[in-house]
Design a protein around this motif. Structure first.
Motif, PDB file in Angstrom:
ATOM      1  N   ARG A 227       0.843  -1.198   0.000  1.00 52.57           N
ATOM      2  CA  ARG A 227       0.000   0.000   0.000  1.00 52.57           C
ATOM      3  C   ARG A 227       0.871   1.239   0.000  1.00 52.57           C
ATOM      4  NH1 ARG A 227      -4.619   0.147   4.291  1.00 52.57           N
ATOM      5  NH2 ARG A 227      -5.500   1.419   2.650  1.00 52.57           N
ATOM      6  N   ASN A 230       1.950   2.129  -3.380  1.00 51.25           N
ATOM      7  CA  ASN A 230       0.854   2.761  -4.120  1.00 51.25           C
ATOM      8  C   ASN A 230       0.748   4.240  -3.744  1.00 51.25           C
ATOM      9  OD1 ASN A 230      -0.880   1.881  -6.123  1.00 51.25           O
ATOM     10  ND2 ASN A 230      -2.648   1.868  -4.750  1.00 51.25           N
ATOM     11  N   TRP A 231       0.928   4.511  -2.449  1.00 52.70           N
ATOM     12  CA  TRP A 231       0.818   5.892  -1.970  1.00 52.70           C
ATOM     13  C   TRP A 231       1.972   6.738  -2.485  1.00 52.70           C
ATOM     14  CZ3 TRP A 231      -0.227   4.366   3.847  1.00 52.70           C
ATOM     15  CH2 TRP A 231      -1.474   3.722   3.915  1.00 52.70           C
ATOM     16  N   PHE A 233       3.562   6.492  -5.386  1.00 55.20           N
ATOM     17  CA  PHE A 233       3.209   6.913  -6.748  1.00 55.20           C
ATOM     18  C   PHE A 233       2.135   7.997  -6.717  1.00 55.20           C
ATOM     19  CE2 PHE A 233       4.923   2.709  -8.051  1.00 55.20           C
ATOM     20  CZ  PHE A 233       5.780   3.152  -9.037  1.00 55.20           C
TER      21      PHE A 233
END
Lengths: 361, 308
Positions: A227, A230-231, A233
């Protein structure tokens, strides 16, 4: 990367004439593996690395010797260890100009703390880790609180650390370098962890290469499969959108700066345990080399795009160029010229590849 | 207001609702210091209905959105969710109560793949401890399925969302809100920057969300779009409510006229007829009273002879 998504069974669409669940969409022309390859951020860097490799193989006779390989990898790893967190930070949309001198600070702290306290060297190493992480938190906190550009914030930290490194070292040791700590307790075991050598298949490899490989693997895992990745990016690509869907933007950025702190600590400990004595003025200018490695590796300078593997390829290009010039018996003054030309070429190539990749979608 | 419990299935097309509204604003006001941003606004959002909020720039639409989305708190009046008085402290609180807001321009991260965008901020994971990782397979599959269900057939969920058209991007953002269990969907000008065809795609999608039983708040300044899908219309003008209608009680022409400012529009056409073109745009010089100096009477109106 995993395989493509499984076919969707209940396709309500009629006009696509592909009953029975096609494994890939018929509108995707060409080989999907090739298309995926073209879409990788580090492709340009890999092409560049091959070109540099071929170039020095031709002009420098000793470049292809196995012993040279270890030397090149070592040069690449010292930059690569720092290029990893700097690349992650750049994907997250920020810079860290203090990364270069932070490495020196980290080495100075372990050395001087242990020496002054006459403690086990591991105490100094641990204190150094705490301080570098704290400096990372400071950078991240200042950035997210003041909302000033990271260029300004870390330029400030860079100058302050440069001054502190010199000033405090002179104040404590009366010279610009630290005292030797090689006879202190724990030096040998710490040296094993940070600056030992191992022989693999006749090639002498420094342990930093292992650190480097480990960090690249860890960073790639974080970026693509967690996660937090993802954060990273998201905060680099569009911080406002990320905030709106509940991504902790501030914590993500502070975490990235702590990553820089951690790697600066690793790098600094290597410096200390391989040279025993630390020059307090070192490290200035290295921050740009880390950034160059990340950019050559395909990181978008505006954030939101890039990879850790790319930064490794960038660092490898750096290692090949710096040592290749020596093997070719040229004047090393030319190194900077090569590095600059490489940066421009790689960036142009990356931009071109990215355009092609997006056009094929 | 009746005390009948809300059942999402009982769709009441036409505004003769007897169920509890999902969201209700009653005489709500908001002040920024001594600036009146919003005063005395009331609206209802029912399950399976679309409530349109219409207004010009600066009419208070965004303030209204921010109150419903939990970014700002109202200063007066009542804000009821499922019939209960509420003050939202944060966007997270609003989300937890099932109110999802899709903003016009900050919906997505353009360089990230569609599937990563879809789950951004609420990523599903599998595994434990240090091996806790994104459930990539499920993320990809769910994204594809959710979009397909709403009629968007993507070539590749791995493409950066920036390569989608503006309408498709809005749809992904809406699909995301629906997937994460929104009961009320607040859409901020979803068709503002889109062409005719793209707007159609988004409106179809909004209607699909309505038919799925969601309550929708559609903010727009386009009465044509609003009238196509809306059940209730709330008109805002300079921070106050200029009108509140159900679809039966108003025609498109009347809505358009009110929205465009009605009497103000007539006034404007007067002004346009009177005002001569400025000198730097090729008009004749004028005296202090606005009359051409050469005394030829009225200047030529720029937009032809508009008669009130």
């Amino acid at each position: 990367m995993t395989t493509t998504a499984p076919p969707v069974k209940d396709r309500p669409g009629d006009g696509d004439g592909a009953g029975g669940g096609p494994a890939k969409d018929e509108r995707l022309l060409g080989n999907p593996a090739l298309r995926k390859l073209l879409g990788r951020p580090e492709l340009g860097a890999v092409v560049g690395a091959l070109a540099v490799f071929l170039f020095f193989s031709v002009v420098a006779d000793s470049f292809l010797k196995t012993s040279s390989f270890g030397t090149v990898l070592y040069a690449a790893s010292t930059i690569g260890i720092m290029a990893v967190p700097v690349a992650l930070l750049m994907i997250g949309g920020e810079f860290d100009l203090s990364a270069g001198v932070l490495v020196t600070s980290s080495a100075l702290i372990s050395s001087m703390f242990s020496y002054q306290m006459t403690a086990n060297i591991w105490v100094g190493v641990f204190v150094s880790l705490l301080v570098t992480l704290a400096i990372g938190v400071f950078n991240g906190f200042m950035l997210t609180r003041t909302k000033l550009p990271s260029f300004i914030i870390t330029l400030g930290t860079f100058l302050m650390l440069t001054g502190l490194n010199l000033g405090l070292t002179k104040l404590i040791s009366d010279t610009v370098s630290t005292k030797s700590v090689s006879d202190m307790q724990g030096f040998e075991s710490a040296r094993k962890l940070f600056a030992s050598e191992l022989t693999v298949g006749g090639v002498e490899l420094k342990v930093t290469i292992l650190w480097w490989a480990g960090l690249v693997a860890l960073a790639t895992w974080i970026l693509l499969r967690t996660r937090f990745g993802n954060w990273i990016f998201a905060v680099g690509g569009n911080a406002e959108a990320a905030r709106a869907v509940g991504v902790p933007v501030r914590l993500t950025k502070i975490g990235l700066y702590m990553g820089v702190g951690f790697c600066a600590w690793v790098s600094g400990q290597h410096l200390l345990f391989s040279f025993d004595v630390v020059q307090s003025g070192e490290g200035v200018g290295n921050e740009l080399i880390y950034i160059i490695a990340a950019v050559i590796g395909g990181c978008l300078i505006t954030g939101g795009y890039g990879s850790a593997i790319g930064s490794a390829v960038g660092a490898f290009i750096f290692g090949m160029t710096s040592k290749g010039i020596v093997y070719a018996e040229w004047n090393p003054d030319w190194f900077k010229f090569f590095l600059g030309a490489m940066l421009l070429l790689a960036t142009l190539l990356n931009a071109w590849v990215r355009k092609r990749a997006e056009a094929t979608r | 207001m009746t005390s009948t419990p809300s059942t999402p299935g009982t769709t009441t097309t036409g505004g003769t609702a007897t169920t509890t509204p999902l969201v209700e604003l009653d005489d709500v006001s908001k002040y920024y210091g001594n600036i009146r941003a919003l005063e005395g606004v009331s609206l209802e959002v029912h399950a399976g209905e679309i409530t349109c909020v219409l207004g010009d720039n600066g009419a208070g639409k965004s303030t209204l959105i921010k109150i419903i989305a939990g970014l700002h708190q109202h200063d007066a009046g009542e804000f009821l969710i499922d019939g209960k008085r509420t003050t939202l402290g944060s966007p997270r609180e609003a989300l937890d109560l099932g109110i999802a807001t899709v903003y016009q321009d900050l919906a997505v991260v353009p360089l990230m793949p569609v599937w990563r965008n879809f789950f951004l901020g609420s990523e599903p994971t599998k595994g434990k401890g240090p091996f806790k990782r994104l459930d990539v397979e499920q993320m990809r599959r769910t994204t594809r399925e959710e979009l397909l269900r709403m009629g968007i057939d993507l070539r590749d969920v791995d493409q950066p969302i920036g390569t989608l058209s503006g309408g498709e991007r809005q749809c992904v953002a809406i699909a995301r809100a629906v997937h994460f269990g929104a009961k009320v969907l607040v859409l901020d000008e979803p068709t503002a920057a889109l062409g005719v065809k793209q707007s159609g795609v988004v409106l179809k999608y909004v209607a699909a969300a309505r038919d799925a039983g969601l309550g929708v708040v559609l903010i727009t300044h386009n009465p044509h779009h609003a009238y196509l899908v809306g059940n209730r219309f709330v008109l805002l003008k300079r921070g106050v409510m200029a009108g509140s209608h159900t679809k039966e009680s108003i025609t498109l022409d009347e809505l358009t006229r009110q929205m465009a400012g009605g009497s103000e529009l007539e006034e404007l056409s007067h002004e346009l007829a009177k005002a001569p073109a400025p000198a730097h745009l090729g008009g004749r010089p004028v005296d202090g009273g606005g009359h051409p100096v050469d005394g030829e009477g009225n200047g030529t109106p720029p937009g032809g002879s508009a008669k009130p």
